[in-house]
Design an enzyme around this catalytic site. Structure first.
Site, mmCIF file in Angstrom:
data_model
loop_
_atom_site.group_PDB
_atom_site.id
_atom_site.type_symbol
_atom_site.label_atom_id
_atom_site.label_comp_id
_atom_site.label_asym_id
_atom_site.label_seq_id
_atom_site.Cartn_x
_atom_site.Cartn_y
_atom_site.Cartn_z
ATOM 1 N N HIS A 486 0.836 -1.204 0.000
ATOM 2 C CA HIS A 486 0.000 0.000 0.000
ATOM 3 C C HIS A 486 0.869 1.251 0.000
ATOM 4 C CE1 HIS A 486 -3.574 -2.392 1.930
ATOM 5 N NE2 HIS A 486 -3.490 -2.557 0.619
ATOM 6 N N ASN A 520 -6.993 -0.191 4.468
ATOM 7 C CA ASN A 520 -6.799 -0.404 3.032
ATOM 8 C C ASN A 520 -7.246 0.845 2.260
ATOM 9 O OD1 ASN A 520 -7.664 -2.879 4.575
ATOM 10 N ND2 ASN A 520 -6.745 -3.856 2.791
#
Length: 542
Positions: A486, A520
């Site tokens: 990420h 996320n």
């Protein structure tokens, strides 16, 4: 090295023309495409993807295969095979068991500029149509409004209103729900136990981009870039040249590298004049082409996007001084537990009313099975969201990553994965740079990381487990930096995703989120793309 070295050479390449050019076919690139088509159906859109068509249905999730849903651990190998590590330091350790006359040091496209102590050693990319959405977990939480979420407006009331509008639209586009696993015995067992054990913490269903077909509820259809492309309203087709099309308004060229974008050097205006690309097909020489468009969107991932910009011939140090600076990547702690025996016994001895019929049917059919729940009972999908008092995003589930595979001797029905994702504040010293000398395997500038966690981030800690004992070999551990995949960086764009000082260059993806986040980020990145598409339709195509 790329064969084109000047704007004059680029101008005479074979040309494709469009209104919109998009580099990258993941969920973010797909969002730009479908939103712009929705707002302006008359626009012609050309998209490129450096990787190939890995799935029969372009950009679909590979976990939708029945065999992976029956044995989730097999999917670990798929993820591992799809990930390409970004930066591997050079090792000077010789192959000691080689012939004494043939000892060599290992190279294999390693990065001589990478210092191991500053590397994001597990940071990796996926190159295929659909990108990482072909194997992601589909977790789509919203970012915490004060700890994680970026500002789209300096006015807090207006900012909250913007996110309140964007998040539901993003959820609808990628198909996010909260109840796909709510009926599962394993899910309810974990959720109820944790809620009781930690009364001051919030535990709830993990928002997921997937759905269950009522006619086949045992299986889940996981969503991906293809789910977004379905919003075109017409099917994607693939021609004999492997070009993916939707009607006559959209073309996607797989195995096509976006090499760079060009600004006309004869002008002082901040405007991109063309995109230089190269088709990379096995058995054929790479064909350089140019795409002429009115708007250029780079959504090639958190590494690929700045890589394309760094490879462009305008001076990024002057035009984009923040490029590759203040990078941030989540830290992650991981463990696996085996559910306590008393919880397993509870399923048999004191089943909840909604479990009772399934438990009794399983016992009747398999009287010797010590675990009184169906073999295909869905996994838990629980989250504990980021909170001021515990700034970690927690996922309590059983899913496939590039790690955490359970051995064949362990019944996966009793195994639960615990993943704790922590924030890393953006620091000026943390950078992603691109070599002027070394090239990666796709003949683009080699990325190099210089990353260190801050002291503040190191002190943030996680929660202990109350539902089971640790699976041997999967005790609590911090995993290698970069494994979360990420990566983000200090943004070179405004709140509409437009690159500063350029009139027609936009970026998309997790890499443009300027804040530290633990949850996320994909849903938030889709929000950015929706907002940017509206800005493009309103301000460029008036």
């Amino acid at each position: 090295m790329p064969r084109v070295s000047s704007f004059a050479e680029a101008k005479v390449l074979p040309q494709l023309e469009a209104d919109v050019f998009i580099a990258g076919s993941g969920p973010i690139g797909a969002t730009f495409a479908v939103e712009l088509h929705r707002l302006r159906p008359d626009l012609k859109i050309i998209m490129t993807e450096i990787g190939g068509l890995d799935t029969v249905v372009p950009g679909s999730h590979k976990k939708n295969s029945v065999d992976f849903q029956k044995d989730i651990d097999r999917f670990v190998n798929v993820i591992q095979g799809d990930l390409s590590t970004v930066s591997v330091p050079v090792t000077n350790v010789p192959v000691t068991n080689a012939d004494p006359e043939s000892k060599w040091y290992l190279r294999n496209n390693q990065n001589p500029e990478q210092a191991p102590e500053f590397n994001l050693g597990a940071e990796a990319v996926t190159r295929c149509v659909g990108g990482m959405s072909t194997h992601w977990t589909c977790a789509c939480p919203e970012l915490h409004p004060t700890l994680e979420r970026p500002l789209l407006s300096s006015n807090q009331t207006e900012n909250d209103a913007l996110w309140k509008d964007l998040y539901p639209r993003a959820r609808k586009l990628i198909g996010v729900g909260d109840d796909q696993f709510a009926f599962s015995i394993r899910h309810q067992l974990v959720l109820q136990t944790l809620t009781k054990a930690f009364p001051k913490r919030e535990f709830k269903e993990l928002p997921l981009a997937c759905h269950r077909n009522p006619e086949a509820p045992k299986f889940v259809t996981w969503h991906s870039a293809n789910t977004v492309f379905q919003s075109f309203g017409v099917p994607l087709t693939v021609d004999e040249n492997e070009v993916v099309r939707a009607g006559d308004f959209f073309e996607l060229y797989p195995n096509t590298r976006c090499t760079r974008v060009w600004q006309d050097p004869s002008t002082e205006t901040g405007e991109i004049a063309l995109a230089e690309c190269q088709r990379l097909r096995v058995g054929k020489a790479g064909q350089d082409i140019r795409v002429k468009a009115k708007v250029y969107i780079i959504a090639a991932g958190a590494v690929g996007t700045p890589q394309i910009l760094a490879n462009s011939y305008f001076r990024t140090e002057q035009r984009m001084p923040a490029l590759g600076k203040y990078i941030t990547e989540q830290m992650m702690a991981f463990c696996q537990i085996m559910l306590y025996r008393e919880l397993i016994n509870k399923v048999r001895d004191k089943p909840e009313p909604e479990w009772k019929a399934r438990v009794e049917e399983h016992i009747k059919e398999y009287p010797l099975d010590p675990i009184a729940m169906p073999f295909d009972e869905p996994e838990p999908q629980v989250t504990s969201p980021v909170h001021v008092d515990h700034p970690w995003h927690t996922q309590i589930h059983r899913d496939a990553f590039s790690y955490g595979k359970v051995g064949a001797t362990i019944d996966s029905r009793v195994v639960v994965d615990l993943r704790f994702f922590g924030r890393n504040e953006p620091l000026e010293r943390n950078t992603l740079t691109f070599s002027k000398v070394h090239r990666d395997g796709y003949d683009m500038p080699q990325p190099t990381f210089h990353f260190q966690m801050s002291e503040k981030s190191r002190k943030e800690s996680a929660v202990a487990t109350k539902i089971g004992g640790y699976l041997p070999g999967s005790e609590p551990q911090f995993l290698e930096p970069g494994l979360v995949l990420h990566l983000a960086s200090y943004s070179v764009v405004d709140t509409y995703s437009k690159v500063h000082d350029f009139s027609n260059l936009y970026l998309g993806g997790n890499g443009i989120i300027p804040t530290a986040f633990a949850a996320n980020p994909t849903l938030t990145s889709i929000c950015y793309a929706i907002r940017a598409s509206e800005h493009i339709a309103k301000n460029v195509f008036k």
